[in-house]
Design an enzyme around this catalytic site. Structure first.
Site, short mmCIF file in Angstrom:
data_model
loop_
_atom_site.label_atom_id
_atom_site.label_comp_id
_atom_site.label_asym_id
_atom_site.label_seq_id
_atom_site.Cartn_x
_atom_site.Cartn_y
_atom_site.Cartn_z
N CYS A 73 28.95 17.48 -9.00
CA CYS A 73 29.09 18.26 -10.22
C CYS A 73 30.54 18.44 -10.66
CB CYS A 73 28.46 19.64 -10.02
SG CYS A 73 29.32 20.67 -8.79
N GLN A 74 31.50 18.14 -9.80
CA GLN A 74 32.88 18.58 -10.07
C GLN A 74 33.39 18.18 -11.45
OE1 GLN A 74 31.82 17.05 -7.36
NE2 GLN A 74 32.64 17.96 -5.50
#
EC number: 2.1.1.37
Length: 396
Positions: A73-74
């Site tokens: 998700c970063q």
């Protein structure tokens, strides 16, 4: 028994949520440390540790009913750098989908594909990343829908996440599983606006999933707190005093209110850089006392580790949240084996998917779909009953 492949598996929290009624045929994660924990809990055999881009369909046995993919998700997070699906980490969605496409070309398309990520996916690159994922489902011949589910419905942690669920076009979707339009609380305004930006061709295959809202949660943040944690130590009185001194007046007022509550109150504290009344950037400790923890995040997600403040009337104590408490906040049972290293345990749990949310999706979407598909495959066409069409028919 339904089967699944689990990508970006971490510690196997999707597997925990699916439960013992499901068979894992294959799992993959890049992180060797998480791989150790995965095997500690689920045994040897299914997990392949390594880059998803190196996974070949020959590695995946059989024909899975479900593919689960909680891709990184970063780059999609609001706290990330904004690279989106072009980023090094979230961009692993594409090699993952390359495996899916290869399976489809081999006649091994799963009946269901489920993706999980942060809600920043809805707005990343002006919504183009979300549209790209929707188009990917549609182009592969899947009908799909999305839900935003906050884990706080099940566990005392605020953790809204986006779930995209696609169904192979030849798999019948019972009328009870869909709605004619968005419904609360799962189809948020942010989600609806994201779909408004999706092109018409991809929208033709979009559906609104319809799942029940779970029963009211009774578990509070205070219920998951350990009195004698082994992974962390209580701060000294002077350290707690120093933490309180970092709070703004309004946050210290929250602590005073908690002291008057007449019951144990647990607040989650995050340290953030703020501009004070003199216009100077200072580090502030911000606390919340709403009986839920703040969202667990990993340092890679741009956030600090969560500190808890335990208030028993006049007595105020503080410490880092323990490894076991983070696991409980993700819905993991206490017999789940965590890494002995605190940071590794925090990283593992903070980077996972809430177990109870997966179970809710399995119970109300995956399993009804697969049960109906199995019944349709085995039914005698001369005697098979038509599928129950709607609520009116059921009531009659």
């Amino acid at each position: 028994m339904p089967s699944f492949y689990e990508f970006f598996a971490g510690g196997g929290m999707a597997r925990a949520g699916l439960g013992g009624g499901w068979t894992c045929l294959f799992a993959n994660d890049f992180d060797h440390k998480k791989g150790v924990t995965y095997r500690d809990n689920w045994g040897e055999g299914e997990l392949k540790v390594g880059d998803v881009g190196q996974v070949k369909t020959a590695d995946l046995p059989g024909l899975a009913d479900l593919i689960w993919g909680s891709f990184p998700c970063q780059d999609l997070s609001l706290a990330g750098g904004g690279a989106g699906l072009k980023g090094e980490r979230s961009g692993t969605f594409y090699p993952f989908w390359g495996v899916v496409k290869a399976l489809i070309s081999e006649g091994r398309a799963p009946k269901i594909i489920a993706l999980e990520n942060v809600c920043g996916t809805l707005t990343s690159h002006g919504g183009r990343d979300f549209e790209a994922i929707c188009k990917t489902f549609a182009d592969a011949g899947y009908r799909y829908g999305a839900l935003v589910i906050n884990a706080s419905l099940f566990v005392p942690q605020s953790r809204p996440r986006l779930f995209l669920i696609g169904v192979r076009e030849d798999v019948a979707i019972g009328a009870a599983l869909t709605s004619s339009g968005p419904i609360a609380p799962f189809h948020t305004l942010g989600l609806q606006r994201a779909f408004e930006r999706v092109g018409k061709s991809a929208l033709k295959r979009m559906i609104w999933w319809n799942i029940p809202t779970p029963a009211r949660r009774n578990l509070t943040f205070a219920d998951v707190i350990e009195e004698n944690p082994t992974s962390v130590s209580w701060h000294s009185a002077s350290e707690t005093k120093q933490l309180l001194a970092m709070m703004s007046p309004i946050n210290r007022d929250k602590v005073k209110a908690a002291q008057r509550a007449g019951r144990r109150m647990v607040g989650g504290v995050y340290k953030r850089t703020r501009v004070n009344e003199k216009g100077v950037k200072v580090q502030r400790a911000e606390v919340r006392f709403d009986d839920v923890a703040g969202c667990l995040r990993t340092p890679a997600g741009g956030s600090s580790r969560q500190v808890i403040l335990v208030v028993d009337r006049e007595k105020v104590r503080s410490r880092l949240i323990s490894a076991r408490e983070t696991a409980r906040l993700m819905g993991l049972p206490d017999d789940y084996k965590l890494p002995k290293n605190y940071n590794e345990a925090y990283h593992l749990t903070g980077d996972g998917v809430a177990v109870d949310v997966v179970r809710h999706l399995a119970e109300h979407i995956f399993e009804p779909l697969l049960t109906a598909a199995e019944q349709a495959a085995t039914a005698d066409p001369d005697t098979a009953e038509p599928e129950a069409a709607d609520l009116e028919a059921a009531a009659a």
